[in-house]
Design an enzyme around this catalytic site. Structure first.
Site, PDB file in Angstrom:
ATOM      1  N   THR A  18      -4.011   2.730 -14.512  1.00  0.00           N
ATOM      2  CA  THR A  18      -4.256   1.299 -14.820  1.00  0.00           C
ATOM      3  C   THR A  18      -5.397   0.714 -13.998  1.00  0.00           C
ATOM      4  OG1 THR A  18      -2.715   0.494 -13.130  1.00  0.00           O
ATOM      5  CG2 THR A  18      -1.791   0.958 -15.333  1.00  0.00           C
ATOM      6  N   GLY A  19      -6.030   1.495 -13.164  1.00  0.00           N
ATOM      7  CA  GLY A  19      -7.163   0.997 -12.363  1.00  0.00           C
ATOM      8  C   GLY A  19      -8.468   1.429 -12.995  1.00  0.00           C
ATOM      9  N   ASP A  38       0.862  -1.190   0.000  1.00  0.00           N
ATOM     10  CA  ASP A  38       0.000   0.000   0.000  1.00  0.00           C
ATOM     11  C   ASP A  38       0.896   1.237   0.000  1.00  0.00           C
ATOM     12  OD1 ASP A  38      -2.928   0.897   1.931  1.00  0.00           O
ATOM     13  OD2 ASP A  38      -1.569   2.178   0.786  1.00  0.00           O
ATOM     14  N   ILE A  39       0.733   2.093  -0.999  1.00  0.00           N
ATOM     15  CA  ILE A  39       1.618   3.272  -1.142  1.00  0.00           C
ATOM     16  C   ILE A  39       1.517   4.210   0.056  1.00  0.00           C
ATOM     17  CG2 ILE A  39       0.022   4.833  -2.377  1.00  0.00           C
ATOM     18  CD1 ILE A  39       2.412   5.437  -4.303  1.00  0.00           C
ATOM     19  N   TYR A  79      -9.167   3.981 -14.571  1.00  0.00           N
ATOM     20  CA  TYR A  79      -9.018   4.597 -15.901  1.00  0.00           C
ATOM     21  C   TYR A  79      -8.690   3.596 -16.998  1.00  0.00           C
ATOM     22  CZ  TYR A  79      -9.548   9.376 -14.108  1.00  0.00           C
ATOM     23  OH  TYR A  79     -10.055  10.531 -13.559  1.00  0.00           O
ATOM     24  N   VAL A 115      -6.365   4.477  -5.364  1.00  0.00           N
ATOM     25  CA  VAL A 115      -5.224   4.994  -4.583  1.00  0.00           C
ATOM     26  C   VAL A 115      -5.510   6.415  -4.098  1.00  0.00           C
ATOM     27  CG1 VAL A 115      -3.900   5.924  -6.567  1.00  0.00           C
ATOM     28  CG2 VAL A 115      -2.694   5.085  -4.552  1.00  0.00           C
ATOM     29  N   ASP A 116      -6.309   7.161  -4.860  1.00  0.00           N
ATOM     30  CA  ASP A 116      -6.709   8.525  -4.466  1.00  0.00           C
ATOM     31  C   ASP A 116      -7.443   8.480  -3.125  1.00  0.00           C
ATOM     32  OD1 ASP A 116      -8.596  11.105  -6.309  1.00  0.00           O
ATOM     33  OD2 ASP A 116      -7.186  11.210  -4.636  1.00  0.00           O
TER      34      ASP A 116
END
Ligand code: APR
Length: 185
Positions: free
Chosen positions: A134-135, A26-27, A137, A49-50
């Site tokens: 890549t998610g 997880d970033i 979008y 991730v946002d």
């Protein structure tokens, strides 16, 4: 002469790639100078991730983003990291995949270049990227990874101050796509 050039080119490529890391986590837990957020044009948060970055950073991040009046696709904006271990968050807006004929590759490349110019401007040394676009979008992972690695190799060759680029993959498919892109010259 050609052999010497090739040796020199190979050495340079190895030098840059030694500063690239791949990880599957997880970033929001990464302690880097900056982590990159795959945002949308409003910069007011979302899913993926946002959503994770905004949840982990806390309300201060959204408050600062509200003052930025959005971000065009391909560009990047920087904010503080608030409750995140990373000092900064670089928000960039990737292209929505529409089949590859609407300028998506160039727009995705511009996302990486925009992030790296902010890194250079602020003299940052470590930055972590998610797999932008890549998610939700829908950008094909292998294509996106190839663009990410190409732009990163260019940035590493131009910016000696850059110490480490971490590609944070959130699933095995993404990690394999980056591994494949890194194995290509
Ligand atoms: N850490 C690292 N990577 C993550 C995390 C996380 N916590 N959560 C998701 N990812 C990965 C996804 O698995 C994908 O590989 O980030 C990559 C990008 O996916 P998205 O977050 O869906 O971003 P993107 O495809 O660029 O779409 C952006 O989604 O969340 C909304 O507001 C955002 O509208 C924007 C759109």
């Amino acid at each position: 002469m050609r052999v010497v050039f090739l040796e020199r080119w190979k050495k340079k490529a190895t030098m840059t790639d030694s500063r690239i890391q791949l990880t599957e986590e997880d970033i929001t837990g990464i302690k880097a100078d900056a982590i990159v957020n795959a945002a949308n044009n409003s910069l007011l948060g979302g899913g993926g991730v946002d959503g994770a970055i905004h949840r982990a950073a806390g309300p201060g991040l959204l408050a600062e983003c509200r003052g930025l009046s959005g971000c065009p696709t391909g560009e990047a904006r920087i904010t503080k990291g608030y409750n995140l271990p990373a000092t900064w968050v670089i928000h960039t807006v990737g292209p929505i995949w529409r089949g590859g004929t609407q300028g998506e590759p160039e727009l995705l490349a511009r996302c990486y270049r925009s992030c790296f110019s902010l890194v250079q401007e602020l003299g940052l040394r470590t930055i972590a990227f998610p797999a932008i676009s890549t998610g939700v979008y829908g950008y094909p992972k292998e294509e996106a990874a190839r663009i990410a690695i190409k732009e990163t190799r260019r940035a590493l060759a131009e910016n000696e101050n850059l110490a480490s680029i971490i590609f944070v993959c959130f699933n095995n498919d993404t990690r394999l796509a980056y591994k494949k892109a890194l194995a290509e010259p």
